[in-house]
Write an enzyme that holds these catalytic residues in place. Structure first.
Site, PDB file in Angstrom:
ATOM      1  N   TYR A 155     101.899 118.544 -73.685  1.00 12.63           N
ATOM      2  CA  TYR A 155     101.846 119.386 -72.474  1.00 12.63           C
ATOM      3  C   TYR A 155     102.886 118.918 -71.478  1.00 12.63           C
ATOM      4  O   TYR A 155     103.208 117.745 -71.410  1.00 12.63           O
ATOM      5  CB  TYR A 155     100.454 119.390 -71.829  1.00 12.63           C
ATOM      6  CG  TYR A 155      99.863 118.027 -71.484  1.00 12.63           C
ATOM      7  CD1 TYR A 155      99.233 117.250 -72.443  1.00 12.63           C
ATOM      8  CD2 TYR A 155      99.899 117.544 -70.180  1.00 12.63           C
ATOM      9  CE1 TYR A 155      98.663 116.022 -72.137  1.00 12.63           C
ATOM     10  CE2 TYR A 155      99.322 116.322 -69.848  1.00 12.63           C
ATOM     11  CZ  TYR A 155      98.713 115.562 -70.836  1.00 12.63           C
ATOM     12  OH  TYR A 155      98.154 114.358 -70.515  1.00 12.63           O
ATOM     13  N   MET A 157     104.224 118.502 -67.476  1.00 14.58           N
ATOM     14  CA  MET A 157     103.598 118.302 -66.166  1.00 14.58           C
ATOM     15  C   MET A 157     104.606 118.047 -65.056  1.00 14.58           C
ATOM     16  O   MET A 157     105.750 117.675 -65.306  1.00 14.58           O
ATOM     17  CB  MET A 157     102.552 117.191 -66.225  1.00 14.58           C
ATOM     18  CG  MET A 157     103.096 115.795 -66.444  1.00 14.58           C
ATOM     19  SD  MET A 157     101.783 114.544 -66.354  1.00 14.58           S
ATOM     20  CE  MET A 157     101.371 114.576 -64.604  1.00 14.58           C
TER      21      MET A 157
END
Ligand code: 76R
Length: 259
Positions: A155, A157
């Site tokens: 992911y 960020m």
């Protein structure tokens, strides 16, 4: 093996003292299942053989310590598989992407997402005075050899910079204190989670890519949830999509692609 320039001697801002290693491309693909099922068994086999040959070149590249590669399936509709390529230069990163695109197998895939970044160690930890690029344990982390963990979690960020919660307005000491607490949480997962933090400021949409590997996917849930309570994540963390999946061994790949 690349040599990176050593750090600037007197940077204006201590935060610029990041260390960079291999460049990274996360290349997410969907499979065009309809097309894949429509062609003959022979065509499928030829495409698979070509993919296997390419995978062998990645294994050799890793053995030569000139990069590292991971190939995982992805669960859910965001993608069917991800290639994570680590290479010494932008050129080599693009070459490996293009080599895949030239295969017959790639014709059966549709790119769904990609992420360009570079392995990064921040400056909150390393000892002053030494050239960190010569330190073997630092090198091991900047030029990591990806191990075949069963699962991947990726992911992107950011650190927030809005209103009162602006990470970039904090002092170095404040940031270091918060990152130390973060590191302590992270260390609880030693042996369970392998993390690779890649910086993407100036390269891609977010500021960092987080790639986690584990043999048990529940560890991803535990670490991400526990870290949400660390001030640095609670106050400053902003997260993009999470993509998770399973290691594609030769056997798993053959099984995935058999129809
Ligand atoms: O590198 C180190 O081991 C020293 C401590 C450390 C730093 C400086 C560290 C440890 N991290 C650092 C930097 Mn991390 N990390 C994340 C995420 O989901 C979330 O809330 C955050 C996503 C995870 C899961 C994770 C895991 N870390 C960073 C940075 C750069 C920040 C900057 O420069 O401002 C980000 C974005 C980030 C995010 N971290 C660890 C872990 C784990 C498991 C550790 C312990 C590693 C170990 O000791 O082996």
């Amino acid at each position: 093996m690349t040599t990176h320039p050593t750090q600037p001697e007197q940077p204006q801002n201590e935060a610029l003292l990041t260390l960079e290693g291999w460049y990274v491309l996360h290349d997410f693909r969907k499979l065009d299942w309809e097309a894949w099922k429509m062609v003959s068994e022979e065509e499928r086999q030829a495409a698979l053989d070509e993919l296997m040959t390419l995978r062998a070149t990645w294994t050799q590249n890793q053995a030569d310590k000139n990069g590292s590669t991971a190939h995982y399936s992805i669960i859910g509709h965001k993608a069917d598989m991800v290639f994570m390529f680590l290479r010494p230069t932008f050129e080599e990163l693009q070459e490996v992407e293009q080599a895949f695109n030239k295969t017959k197998f790639a014709d059966f895939t549709v790119p769904t997402y990609s992420y360009v970044s570079v392995v990064e160690l921040s400056n909150y930890v390393h000892a002053p005075g030494e050239d960190p690029y010569q330190n073997p344990s630092v090198r091991e982390r900047l030029y990591p050899e990806l191990a075949p963990y069963n699962h991947i979690c990726f992911y992107p960020m950011n650190k927030k910079r809005s209103g009162a919660d602006n990470w970039y307005s904090l002092t170095m000491d404040e940031r270091r204190t918060l990152m130390r607490a973060h590191g302590m949480t992270g260390r609880k997962y030693a042996g369970k989670i392998k993390q690779i933090i890649t910086g993407s400021a100036g390269f891609d949409e977010w500021e960092w890519g987080v790639t986690l590997f584990s043999n048990d996917p529940v560890n991803f849930k535990h670490i991400v949830y526990e870290m949400r309570f660390d001030t640095v994540s609670a106050k400053y963390g902003e997260f993009g999509d999470f993509l998770v999946g399973n290691l594609l061994t030769d056997e798993a790949l053959g099984k995935m692609l058999s129809v």
